[in-house]
Design an enzyme around this catalytic site. Structure first.
Site, PDB file in Angstrom:
ATOM      1  N   ASP A   1      -4.250  -4.824   5.931  1.00  0.00           N
ATOM      2  CA  ASP A   1      -4.645  -5.650   4.787  1.00  0.00           C
ATOM      3  C   ASP A   1      -3.478  -6.554   4.376  1.00  0.00           C
ATOM      4  OD1 ASP A   1      -6.258  -6.600   2.692  1.00  0.00           O
ATOM      5  OD2 ASP A   1      -5.445  -5.131   1.293  1.00  0.00           O
TER       6      ASP A   1
ATOM      7  N   SER B   1       0.863  -1.188   0.000  1.00  0.00           N
ATOM      8  CA  SER B   1       0.000   0.000   0.000  1.00  0.00           C
ATOM      9  C   SER B   1       0.899   1.237   0.000  1.00  0.00           C
ATOM     10  CB  SER B   1      -0.954  -0.034   1.205  1.00  0.00           C
ATOM     11  OG  SER B   1      -1.888   1.022   1.123  1.00  0.00           O
TER      12      SER B   1
ATOM     13  N   HIS C   1      -2.524  -1.161  -3.453  1.00  0.00           N
ATOM     14  CA  HIS C   1      -3.707  -0.313  -3.299  1.00  0.00           C
ATOM     15  C   HIS C   1      -3.567   0.906  -4.207  1.00  0.00           C
ATOM     16  CE1 HIS C   1      -4.241  -1.933   1.083  1.00  0.00           C
ATOM     17  NE2 HIS C   1      -4.672  -2.790   0.174  1.00  0.00           N
TER      18      HIS C   1
END
Length: 350
Positions: free
Chosen positions: A287, A165, A191
């Site tokens: 995540d 991310s 992401h």
């Protein structure tokens, strides 16, 4: 509680007003000043010493990229870029991340006020992340430009799954650049909003020995290729007979993300098991942590980026605390390590 202080730089008076409105609506942050261009911003940075800067990509007098380059050299600070959803905008934004910007926010193409206000929570989250981000991480270039040597695998069952991310665009670049064309396939979830993943894949493809592309639903997964999850779509591994295939879905967000790293890792645990290596890189939140644990439990070897080389250590930390990680290491050592682990052991048909 001390508020996060923010300076907004944008040539649009409307955008400056909207950003002030959004940021000041959150109790833990405030806009200390706004600037219509980088030259005014330079003086306001000296005056207010803000913790975070939001910077429009395209501006008159001096564009955002030129200013960012000077800023990161002379007075490094956390910067969140404000970008348009265009091919040019995505290219410039990726360059900004390369220069050291922490993250970016995309401007809606229509209904600027309504669109930006709808992003209020996301904008606040990115500013909080930027305030915590590590700036001491240099712009990394691989130790050697020569690709690693790797004997072609006898089996195409082996593959590598990667999740990232905030700070991930540069980490992924450093992971892929040393890989030789004989590498196993890689599936990568970063992401990123739609419109940016294709530019990201094309940029990586120019810099890498292997083929890097935005993943397409139903395509066969091949060695020597890296597949990037498309923005706002989940990417999963599936099987079609003897072959691995990409599955792209519009399923609901997981951990508030689409694409989600957990979605990828869980599918890899299911269909590749001990034939896979899992890699979790820099990023805010958690995540990928639970999915990496599932990969480990299925027999995969798991790696996480160390805190010293992360922009934000959130995702790797969550995985380490969960007991999902076999080894924690610097991003520059990871390419060699994951190839060593993927080549050890016999491929097993799941």
């Amino acid at each position: 509680m001390n508020k996060i202080t923010v300076l907004c730089v944008d040539d649009s008076a409307l955008m400056r007003q909207i950003m002030r409105e959004i940021i000041n609506s959150h109790s833990d942050m405030e806009v200390v000043a706004c600037a219509p261009d980088p030259l005014v911003a330079r003086d306001l940075i000296k005056k207010h010493n803000p913790q975070v800067l939001t910077l429009d990509v395209e501006m008159p007098r001096m564009d955002g990229i030129d200013f960012l380059e000077k800023l990161m050299r002379l007075r490094p600070m956390p910067v969140v870029m404000i970008s348009s959803l265009t091919a040019k905008g995505s290219e410039i934004t990726l360059r900004a991340l390369e220069l050291g910007a922490v993250d970016f926010i995309t401007k809606p193409q229509l209904g600027i006020r309504e669109g930006m206000l709808a992003y209020s929570e996301l904008i606040a989250e990115k500013i909080r992340t930027a305030a915590q981000a590590k700036l001491s991480v240099p712009i990394i270039t691989p130790v050697s430009s020569a690709p690693l040597s790797f004997k072609p695998l006898l089996s195409s069952e082996k593959l590598i799954a990667v999740g990232a991310s905030t700070g991930g665009t540069e980490a992924i670049k450093n992971l892929l650049q040393p890989l030789p064309v004989t590498s196993p396939a890689l599936l990568i979830t970063q992401h990123m909003p739609p419109g940016f993943t294709r530019s990201f894949a094309e940029r990586l493809n120019k810099l890498s020995q292997i083929t890097v592309k935005e993943a397409e639903n139903g395509e066969r997964i091949l060695p020597g290729h890296a597949y990037i999850a498309p923005g706002d779509r989940h990417m999963e591994l599936c099987r079609n007979g003897a072959d691995y295939q990409v599955l792209i879905t519009d399923a609901p967000a997981v951990n508030r993300h689409r694409p989600s790293v957990d979605v990828l890792f869980r599918s890899v645990a299911k269909f590749a098991g001990k034939n896979a290596v899992g890699v979790l890189l820099t990023g805010m939140g958690s995540d990928g942590a639970a999915g990496l644990l599932e990969m480990k439990q299925a027999g995969a070897y798991t790696l996480a980026q160390d805190e010293a080389s992360c922009v934000v250590f959130g995702m790797p930390r969550a995985a380490i605390q969960m007991g999902a990680v076999d080894e924690v290491m610097d991003i520059l050592k990871m390419s060699k390590r994951m190839l060593a682990k993927i080549s050890s052991g016999q491929a097993v048909r799941i």
